[in-house]
Design an enzyme around this catalytic site. Structure first.
Site, PDB file in Angstrom:
ATOM      1  N   SER A  87       0.886  -1.187   0.115  1.00 53.19           N
ATOM      2  CA  SER A  87       0.091  -0.028  -0.151  1.00 53.19           C
ATOM      3  C   SER A  87       0.923   1.283   0.047  1.00 53.19           C
ATOM      4  O   SER A  87       1.986   1.204   0.485  1.00 53.19           O
ATOM      5  CB  SER A  87      -1.011   0.046   1.162  1.00 53.19           C
ATOM      6  OG  SER A  87      -1.511   1.220   1.378  1.00 53.19           O
ATOM      7  N   TYR A 101      -2.002  -0.002  10.932  1.00 50.66           N
ATOM      8  CA  TYR A 101      -2.018  -0.546   9.517  1.00 50.66           C
ATOM      9  C   TYR A 101      -0.946  -0.079   8.914  1.00 50.66           C
ATOM     10  O   TYR A 101      -0.079  -0.713   8.149  1.00 50.66           O
ATOM     11  CB  TYR A 101      -3.142   0.176   8.905  1.00 50.66           C
ATOM     12  CG  TYR A 101      -3.470  -0.181   7.331  1.00 50.66           C
ATOM     13  CD1 TYR A 101      -3.917  -1.440   7.239  1.00 50.66           C
ATOM     14  CD2 TYR A 101      -3.207   0.828   6.261  1.00 50.66           C
ATOM     15  CE1 TYR A 101      -4.049  -1.767   5.725  1.00 50.66           C
ATOM     16  CE2 TYR A 101      -3.308   0.404   5.023  1.00 50.66           C
ATOM     17  CZ  TYR A 101      -3.816  -0.974   4.839  1.00 50.66           C
ATOM     18  OH  TYR A 101      -3.897  -1.380   3.365  1.00 50.66           O
TER      19      TYR A 101
END
Length: 310
Positions: free
Chosen positions: A168, A181
């Site tokens: 990501s 995260y």
């Protein structure tokens, strides 16, 4: 001395096991390749979002796709698509991973590509979020990638195939409430770098794809979980950040379909020289966030140390 001897014996045992596995697979794979069957790819977390888009896109391009999912309704839906075989696969359950390896091996197609896509999101202030949340998230986003790759490595090495880890831009970026995260995606970045070095000797290509904001289902379960785990109203030091989170859209339908992520996966699987890293973002703004952060970190690392570059 005893410890060194034990370590050596364990290493020899591990190498022999891997060699025996590859020797067993070789005749099966040679036969399947001789028949001109399509290359097989396994995708974890293929029930929705990026994983589902990649499964459908790669199947349409002629790959045979093993699509991992956990729920029966998702398995049934995936099985209805040409060139896709659904696989019950929870990346936190070693027994399901081993069952998937056995199924893929028995099929005789071999395995050319592994796409580690399964991932989840949750968050909260780092000094207020219970460590159980971090452990839950890392078990899927980091340990899940580790488990699945180890299990399928002999098949990928035999085919001199490709491993793709879906990271990501959060593997570069950080923001309040998104810390755990981002930590998990930073870990996937480091894992991909080292795995690429270690797999190069086997002719296996490794790529990390870092998507920006695309349409997916990751926020739906995250919002519910974060609401349930959120600090009681009035007791948080981060009331403004929680308010901003509550005001953000509940779903990701405002974002583009992740077709560009699937295109990057296709390139990583088919290019003679796949790239180690693919940043795939839907607009210039997200590219700017990411590159700016990388440049800022470079400047910070280089500043005020005796060996600085001018």
């Amino acid at each position: 001395m005893k410890r060194n001897r034990s370590t050596l014996l364990f290493a020899i045992s591990t190498c022999l096991t891997a060699l025996l596995t590859l020797a067993t697979l070789a005749p099966v794979l040679a036969d399947s390749h001789a028949k001109g069957e399509p290359k097989a790819v396994l995708i974890t977390g293929a029930s929705t979002g990026i994983g589902r888009n990649m499964a459908e896109a790669l199947a349409a391009k002629g790959f045979f796709v093993y699509a991992g999912a956990r729920k029966q309704k998702d398995l049934d839906a995936l099985n209805a698509i040409d060139n896709i075989q659904a696989v019950r696969l929870d990346v936190t359950k070693p027994e399901e991973i081993q069952a998937a390896v056995a199924m893929v091996t028995k099929s005789g197609r071999g395995l050319y590509g592994l796409v580690n896509n399964a991932g989840v999101f949750t968050g909260g202030p780092l000094i207020e979020t219970d460590i159980s949340e971090l452990e839950w998230l890392f078990d899927i986003n980091v340990s899940g990638v580790y488990r699945v790759t180890q299990a399928f490595a002999p098949l990928i090495i035999e085919s001199k195939g490709r491993i793709i880890n879906i990271s990501s831009i959060s593997g570069v970026l950080d923001w309040p409430l998104g810390g755990i995260y981002s930590m998990s995606k930073h870990a996937v970045e480091a894992y991909s770098d080292t795995l690429a070095l270690e797999m190069e000797r086997f002719g296996v290509g490794v790529s990390a794809i870092g998507p920006g904001n695309y349409k997916s289902a990751i926020s739906e379960t995250a919002r519910q979980r974060m609401s349930e785990k959120a600090v009681a109203a009035g007791s948080t030091l981060y009331a403004d950040e929680w308010a901003d989170f509550g005001d953000s859209p509940a779903d990701r339908s405002q974002y583009k379909e992740p077709d560009e992520v699937s295109a990057a996966a296709l390139h990583a699987l088919t290019a003679d020289k796949p790239r180690l890293r693919y940043m795939v973002v839907p607009n210039q703004e997200e590219a700017g966030w990411t590159i700016n952060e990388l440049v800022t970190e470079l400047v910070q690392w280089n500043a005020d140390q005796p060996y600085s570059y001018s």
